[in-house]
Design a protein around this motif. Sequence first.
Motif, short mmCIF file in Angstrom:
data_model
loop_
_atom_site.label_atom_id
_atom_site.label_comp_id
_atom_site.label_asym_id
_atom_site.label_seq_id
_atom_site.Cartn_x
_atom_site.Cartn_y
_atom_site.Cartn_z
N ASN A 3 0.83 -1.22 0.00
CA ASN A 3 0.00 0.00 0.00
C ASN A 3 0.86 1.26 0.00
OD1 ASN A 3 -2.50 -1.34 -0.03
ND2 ASN A 3 -2.44 -1.63 2.19
N GLN A 45 -1.10 -2.25 9.30
CA GLN A 45 -1.72 -1.08 8.68
C GLN A 45 -3.20 -1.02 9.01
OE1 GLN A 45 -0.73 -1.47 4.52
NE2 GLN A 45 1.28 -0.49 4.75
N GLU A 46 -3.87 -2.18 8.95
CA GLU A 46 -5.30 -2.23 9.25
C GLU A 46 -5.57 -1.88 10.71
OE1 GLU A 46 -9.43 -2.90 8.53
OE2 GLU A 46 -7.71 -2.52 7.22
N GLN A 49 -5.20 1.82 11.11
CA GLN A 49 -6.30 2.52 10.46
C GLN A 49 -7.55 2.48 11.32
OE1 GLN A 49 -6.95 1.42 6.35
NE2 GLN A 49 -9.09 2.03 6.42
N ARG A 50 -7.71 1.40 12.08
CA ARG A 50 -8.88 1.27 12.96
C ARG A 50 -8.65 1.96 14.30
NH1 ARG A 50 -12.18 -4.21 12.33
NH2 ARG A 50 -11.86 -4.68 10.11
N LEU A 75 -6.32 -6.60 16.78
CA LEU A 75 -7.06 -6.48 15.53
C LEU A 75 -7.89 -7.73 15.27
CD1 LEU A 75 -7.71 -5.26 12.73
CD2 LEU A 75 -5.59 -6.33 11.89
N LEU A 242 -8.18 -8.52 3.09
CA LEU A 242 -7.16 -7.47 3.15
C LEU A 242 -6.24 -7.54 1.94
CD1 LEU A 242 -5.99 -7.36 6.90
CD2 LEU A 242 -7.56 -5.81 5.72
#
Length: 262
Positions: A3, A45-46, A49-50, A75, A242
Amino acid sequence: MVNGVTVPTKVIAAEVQNHAAPKNQPGLAWRKAANAVAMRTLLLQEAKQRGIRPEPAEVGPGRFETEEEALIRSLLEVAVEVSPPTEDEVRAEWARGPERFRAPPLWEVSHILCACDPRNDDERNAAFTRAKSLAARVEGDPQGFARLASAHSDCGSKTSGGALGQLGPGDTVPEFEAALREIKEGEFTSEPVLTRHGWHVIRMDAIAEGAVLPFDTVRSKIADAMEKAAWARNAREFADRLVASARISGAEIGNRSQGERL
């Protein structure tokens, strides 16, 4: 790149030690490491982001998760949901093969031990030569097992012809138990078995299979296994989603190159 973020080569290099590969394919370990790092990067990254904040949990006396481990665990706790199986589902799983759920077996075992320190190459090799010779003699004269054990075993069981009596799961070292699970009644190991005590020639004198357990006894065990399997399946599906929405180059996650696809 994951990303748009470049993963330093040194991060992949540090990961390589966790991935085995044949000596003639050194690049395979690197590819495995690159894939693992790419997946970990995606998860981190996820999590960020959350807005998940790392709260490292204690994983042993005085040992805590790293911040990255805590982020990924948190996560998955949020993103992967699993409902406990219903009573009908658990009973249906049991009914598929009740014979799978048994009480532990009992093994009546005899052995000949050629003792050594497995960490010492000279001792280990010399003891193996002895054990291999004794295994060949047993193969040529199975009825002479007890006599050979009495004369040559380095275990105190030599006074009873090598007989160890009845053993169950957990009663002996893992390597010895693994061998017991492969031998049929009346058979012996044609190849010596190495444990922390040395090399063993093992004979299976008798096997008492554990009785099939009733549903009520194994219900919670089956339910736990089903819930864990569902969690693992849902976690893989979450990771696949993802990957499907990510821009990845230089790594392959799944069956095709993400660099080519994205």
